[in-house]
Design an enzyme around this catalytic site. Sequence first.
Site, PDB file in Angstrom:
ATOM      1  N   PRO A 230       0.695  -0.989   0.214  1.00 23.27           N
ATOM      2  CG  PRO A 230       0.624  -0.858   1.726  1.00 23.27           C
ATOM      3  CD  PRO A 230       1.040  -2.005   1.171  1.00 23.27           C
ATOM      4  CB  CYS A 231       3.365   2.603  -2.467  1.00 20.61           C
ATOM      5  SG  CYS A 231       2.644   2.388  -4.026  1.00 20.61           S
ATOM      6  CG  HIS A 232      -2.918   3.724  -1.395  1.00 24.62           C
ATOM      7  ND1 HIS A 232      -2.403   2.128  -1.263  1.00 24.62           N
ATOM      8  CD2 HIS A 232      -3.825   3.575  -0.564  1.00 24.62           C
ATOM      9  CE1 HIS A 232      -3.322   1.257  -1.448  1.00 24.62           C
ATOM     10  NE2 HIS A 232      -3.874   1.984  -0.151  1.00 24.62           N
TER      11      HIS A 232
END
Length: 333
Positions: free
Chosen positions: A256-258
């Site tokens: 989950p780089c967001h």
Amino acid sequence: MDTGPAFLDSRDFGRIARAIRFIDANFRAQPRLAAIAASAHLSEFHFNRLFRRWAGVTPRQYLAYVTARAARAALASTPSVLEAAYCVGLSGPSRLHDLMVTLEAVTPGELKARGRGMQITYGITATPFGRALLASTPRGLCHLAFIEPETERACVAALAASWPQARLRRDEDAAAALAGRVWGSSRGAACERAAPPLKLAVKGTNFQLKVWQALLELGSAGPTTYAALARAVGSPGAARAVGRAVGANPVAWLIPCHNVLRQDGALGGYHWGEDRQRAMLAWQALPWPVARARAARGRRARATAAGDMSPRQHFGPQGSGGVKRRVCQFPDI
């Protein structure tokens, strides 16, 4: 009745993203539904139906949620990145997915072979955040990237270039089925059954792999920062290097780089665009009706059969949004 997330093409996702941006910028003025719908260039009726299908709540309910989060942050006594995120209604219990995700590194031999003898099955399909390219090997999902119509050919070419000796096979049905697992499409009773772990088979340097593992653990709980990730991997002064590793993430959403924000809680730097990041943070923070129903059934079952459930280890929030992770050892590359 289907209560799962809506899988959207790029045009409808663009409408949702514009509306969320509008609410984010104007929630203090409490805009009417007509104004929010106008920001998406839709009638009130069609926009309300599209937004509810995508978010599980109405636009007005989402506006109330954002307002409440902002009020909660304003009352907080200690500033933090999470409280800054609350001010725009983007934090809260995560609902990334109900899957157990296992992260594995490709072996040095596989890297050296550059995909020789490997088949990669790929396809392009709709998701809650527009169209995406998904690719997998027999070992697991190796690529998930969001695309626009004009970038489709370049994205497929980049996938092929990353494994130049592999055989690529296009299978849109397989990609759609995989997207259904990733985003939990609630079609039929299958979603109620325990799913096997979703395996990710990725390649990267040892440092990149450490950062991606830290993202799985820290990011599952909601927004985090580059500095927090740097501390988690034992390199507190390497926030810039961590940022580069986050940008090289090959599997969007699941790693989950967001959820990585700037130190002040602001958006920015997300590889797939700020509007998509904002929409992802908003989407994951809101509970689905089916998730609430499943949680209620679980509470009733525990009340009538206390002690029957064996303990399980969770990384991240408990309940339908909990993301269970396994820490992996990676070979030296």
